[in-house]
Each structure stands twice: as structure tokens, then as C-alpha cells.
Design an enzyme around this catalytic site. Sequence first.
Site, short mmCIF file in Angstrom:
data_model
loop_
_atom_site.label_atom_id
_atom_site.label_comp_id
_atom_site.label_asym_id
_atom_site.label_seq_id
_atom_site.Cartn_x
_atom_site.Cartn_y
_atom_site.Cartn_z
CG ASN A 180 0.26 -39.74 -22.49
OD1 ASN A 180 1.15 -39.15 -22.04
ND2 ASN A 180 -0.87 -38.95 -22.82
CE LYS A 210 -3.37 -37.60 -20.86
NZ LYS A 210 -4.63 -37.31 -20.98
CG HIS A 219 -2.08 -35.86 -26.24
ND1 HIS A 219 -2.84 -35.14 -25.55
CD2 HIS A 219 -2.35 -37.29 -25.89
CE1 HIS A 219 -3.63 -35.72 -24.90
NE2 HIS A 219 -3.50 -37.13 -24.87
CD GLU A 254 -4.18 -33.76 -22.41
OE1 GLU A 254 -2.83 -34.25 -22.00
OE2 GLU A 254 -4.99 -34.53 -21.82
CD GLU A 268 -5.24 -40.08 -26.87
OE1 GLU A 268 -5.26 -41.10 -26.06
OE2 GLU A 268 -4.58 -39.18 -26.88
N GLY A 272 -10.11 -37.96 -20.30
CA GLY A 272 -10.03 -37.19 -18.79
C GLY A 272 -11.36 -37.09 -18.45
CB SER A 282 -12.58 -42.14 -20.56
OG SER A 282 -12.43 -40.45 -20.32
P1 PGA Z 1 -7.41 -40.47 -20.37
O1 PGA Z 1 -6.24 -39.90 -21.33
O2 PGA Z 1 -7.17 -41.86 -20.37
O3 PGA Z 1 -6.85 -39.78 -19.06
O4 PGA Z 1 -8.74 -40.08 -20.86
C1 PGA Z 1 -5.86 -40.27 -22.53
C2 PGA Z 1 -4.92 -39.71 -23.20
O5 PGA Z 1 -4.93 -38.34 -23.35
O6 PGA Z 1 -3.92 -40.34 -23.95
#
Ligand code: PGA
Length: 248
Positions: free
Chosen positions: A10, A12, A96, A98, A165, A171, A210
Site C-alpha cells: 500500500n 499510500k 483504511h 487513515e 490493521e 506506521g 508495521s
Molecule cells: P505500515 O502500514 O506497514 O506502514 O504500518 C500498513 C497500512 O497502513 O496498510
Amino acid sequence: MADRKLIAGNWKMNGTHADLERFGAYAELAADAPQQVRVALAVPHTLLFSAAERAAGSRLGIGGEDCHANENGAHTGCVSAPMLHAAGASFTILGHSERRADQGETDADVKAKAEAALRAGLDLIICVGETEAERDAGDAESVVGRQLAGSIPECNPARLTIAYEPVWAIGTGRTPTVEDVAAMHDHIRSALAARFGEAGQGVLILYGGSVKASNAAELLSASNVGGALVGGASLKIEDFRPIVEAAA
Ligand code: PGA
């Protein structure tokens, strides 16, 4: 459960046209992966068309990161599911955390977007996950159960992938214990089986948050973990490759 796995990156809000030079390496990684391991990348809208062109004929799946619930119309700045599909996407991420946090997306919004994606021929990766406060309060399973019930549309479960998630793991470099991941994935499996019957057993449930080279093998070995949704570590092929290898 089938031993097939999906490792989905992803990107982003990262990447410009210049980064597509590196796409060959992602396509090669997908080509070299064992048959039961699929590799996919969700990229920003601006990259979709070119990314899909470069991935054409390879085993690398290309997808979007969101779509609008309507097919077209007066929605300045938004992108519809038919647009993603026409640009070459085969799937899209929806819900997601976010977007749930930054754009205020509700379960009902995610469901409406998912219906639009299915109509347009896109497969779904629907994201769910609790905040740290919700986990601390002992509410993680009920929160995720509510998100699943509210976000998943009526659909052929063969077109559905779930990504668990935990918001606090995205992150941050922090991950739940393997036991906690297994417990949540078992919980999600039960919900899918209750909703879809036997077909619910076949839905892939990805872990995200992560994931990196050093923890991928352990996380991927947990009960009902059918792969990973990878943010930061999908941006560089050197970081992404060992995660795909761990799935094999
Ligand atoms: P990350 O993000 O691997 O940077 O923690 C995962 C995601 O949000 O899909």
C-alpha cells in the site's frame, strides 16, 4: 484453509511517475513468487494507469486505495470505481483507517464504496482495526465485529479480502503479539463463516501494521493469517522482497 497467501503493498500518498522505473523489480518479484503466493500493489490514482501498463501480463496485481460510491458526477477531486477499473486496477483498498480517521469514513460509506467497486469489476480489500484505546478497554473484538458487519456488502466472498490493521500498529513499528493477531484473525474468521457459511472459510484475512522483514515470518505463521498489507516496507523493493519471501 488454503495455504495461498497475498502480500499487498500500500503505497499510500507516496510515489510519482519517476518511481515507476522500479516497477520491473516488483513484477519480477511477483513472477518469482511460488504459485500460492500472490503479490499486489495499491498505488496513488495518478500512478494507476502507468503502473497497470507496466504490470500487464505479469503476476503483479495493481489496485487503487479508495474509490467514490458513485459512478460519476459532481464530486470534485474524487475518483470512481469505473475510473479505477478503466485505468487497469483489478482491486481497491477500502476503509483504511487513515481514511476512516482523516476523511471521516463510516462503515456505511465503506459499504457503499465497496458496492460501487464490485459493480465496476474490482475486487475488495476492506480494512478493519481497533484504536489503542479500544484495545485497552477490551473492546477490540467488538469494534472489529461491528466494522465487519457494517462495511462488507452483499457479495461473492471470492471477491473479498479483509485486512486486519490495528490502528496503533500502523506506521509505528509496534505490532500486536502473534497470539493477539491469531485471536483476532480467528474472531474475524468466525464472523465471515457466520455471514457466508462455508465460503467464508476461503476469504483471505491479511494482517497489516508495521510488517517488515524481521517480523513477517512470525506474523504470517499465525492462525488464519492469509497474508499481509504492507505500507512503509512496500515502498522499497529491498524491504518488500523479504516479506514476500517469508510468505513462501
Ligand atoms: P505500515 O502500514 O506497514 O506502514 O504500518 C500498513 C497500512 O497502513 O496498510
